[in-house]
Motif scaffolding. Sequence first.
Motif, PDB file in Angstrom:
ATOM      1  N   THR A  49       8.156 -74.263  17.553  1.00  0.00           N
ATOM      2  CA  THR A  49       7.775 -75.273  16.653  1.00  0.00           C
ATOM      3  C   THR A  49       8.141 -74.978  15.039  1.00  0.00           C
ATOM      4  OG1 THR A  49       6.806 -77.326  16.341  1.00  0.00           O
ATOM      5  CG2 THR A  49       5.459 -74.959  16.629  1.00  0.00           C
ATOM      6  N   GLY A  51       5.611 -76.573  12.177  1.00  0.00           N
ATOM      7  CA  GLY A  51       4.770 -77.843  11.943  1.00  0.00           C
ATOM      8  C   GLY A  51       4.461 -78.105  10.679  1.00  0.00           C
ATOM      9  N   TYR A  64       4.210 -90.124  12.164  1.00  0.00           N
ATOM     10  CA  TYR A  64       4.224 -89.124  13.126  1.00  0.00           C
ATOM     11  C   TYR A  64       5.699 -89.334  13.810  1.00  0.00           C
ATOM     12  CZ  TYR A  64       1.670 -92.559  16.137  1.00  0.00           C
ATOM     13  OH  TYR A  64       1.077 -93.452  16.903  1.00  0.00           O
ATOM     14  N   TYR A  67       8.393 -87.688  12.027  1.00  0.00           N
ATOM     15  CA  TYR A  67       8.318 -86.272  12.376  1.00  0.00           C
ATOM     16  C   TYR A  67       8.689 -85.804  13.757  1.00  0.00           C
ATOM     17  CZ  TYR A  67       5.474 -82.000  13.441  1.00  0.00           C
ATOM     18  OH  TYR A  67       5.242 -80.749  13.728  1.00  0.00           O
ATOM     19  N   LEU A  71      11.594 -82.965  14.948  1.00  0.00           N
ATOM     20  CA  LEU A  71      11.346 -81.905  15.840  1.00  0.00           C
ATOM     21  C   LEU A  71      12.359 -81.963  17.009  1.00  0.00           C
ATOM     22  CD1 LEU A  71       7.428 -81.697  16.332  1.00  0.00           C
ATOM     23  CD2 LEU A  71       8.823 -80.190  14.864  1.00  0.00           C
ATOM     24  N   THR A  79       4.266 -79.359  19.093  1.00  0.00           N
ATOM     25  CA  THR A  79       3.373 -79.769  17.739  1.00  0.00           C
ATOM     26  C   THR A  79       2.153 -79.372  17.881  1.00  0.00           C
ATOM     27  OG1 THR A  79       3.128 -81.426  16.126  1.00  0.00           O
ATOM     28  CG2 THR A  79       3.100 -81.909  18.542  1.00  0.00           C
ATOM     29  N   THR A  81      -1.825 -80.426  16.269  1.00  0.00           N
ATOM     30  CA  THR A  81      -2.446 -81.472  15.519  1.00  0.00           C
ATOM     31  C   THR A  81      -4.053 -81.168  15.607  1.00  0.00           C
ATOM     32  OG1 THR A  81      -2.451 -83.879  14.835  1.00  0.00           O
ATOM     33  CG2 THR A  81      -2.973 -83.343  17.192  1.00  0.00           C
TER      34      THR A  81
END
Length: 250
Positions: A49, A51, A64, A67, A71, A79, A81
């Motif tokens: 990833t 991030g 998101y 986003y 990805l 990802t 978080t």
Amino acid sequence: MRPPLHATIVLWLLLTTNCQTSAADKPLSLHPDNPHYLLFRGKPAILLTSGEHYGAVLNRDFDYVRYLNELQASKFNLTRTFSGVYCEVPGSFGIVDNTLAPTKGRFLCPWARSGKTGAGDGGNKFDLTKWDADYFARLKDFITEAGRRGIVVELSLFCTIYDEKLWAVNPMNAANNVQGIGKIGRLDVYTLKDKELTAAQEGLVRKLAAELREYDNLYYEVCNEPYFGGVTQEWTDRIIAVLREAEKDL
């Protein structure tokens, strides 16, 4: 910055939603033949990833879906978080457009806001006995959308509190919750010194384990960058034990 692998305290979420599962139905796990690799949806996997700064869920303004689409388009499958018990403030670490530093009124935390004003971020104080339904809806949708794209989510439960500015806005600070829990210094948050605070942390872990039991594309990190100070092995072991206990029947 993501810590080195050897310094990351990680628990793999090992749960199933159906006792009659095939290899493709089972959740993310270490590969049985080579633990240097993972097994995800029936296939050997490595996770790759690039991030953003980990505020995809706790920052209401972060898009998101866009986003995650990026990805996927870049062929990344991971990802990371943060859970929302820790946030940053504008200017933290010199990061521009820091997703961990929501603007006023846009911070989303697992613990619900109360009706009492006076939190360090300018909002109402938190109630460490109640949950924010909007937070859990957003968290679940984030993990669901990631899963649809074949993306695994690393959920960091806690994070080192690096300085006093960050402690001043943290929900675990007694000044920011209606219970007055957390009358300690920031370097004592991840110890067992404050029994009420530890109990609140344990309650959060149990809640997350229950709410996220259905997802195959998830693993937990106990604490981000614990080596910066204040995180004890005894506390870490307690959190791991609580999570294992919460998942034993899943």
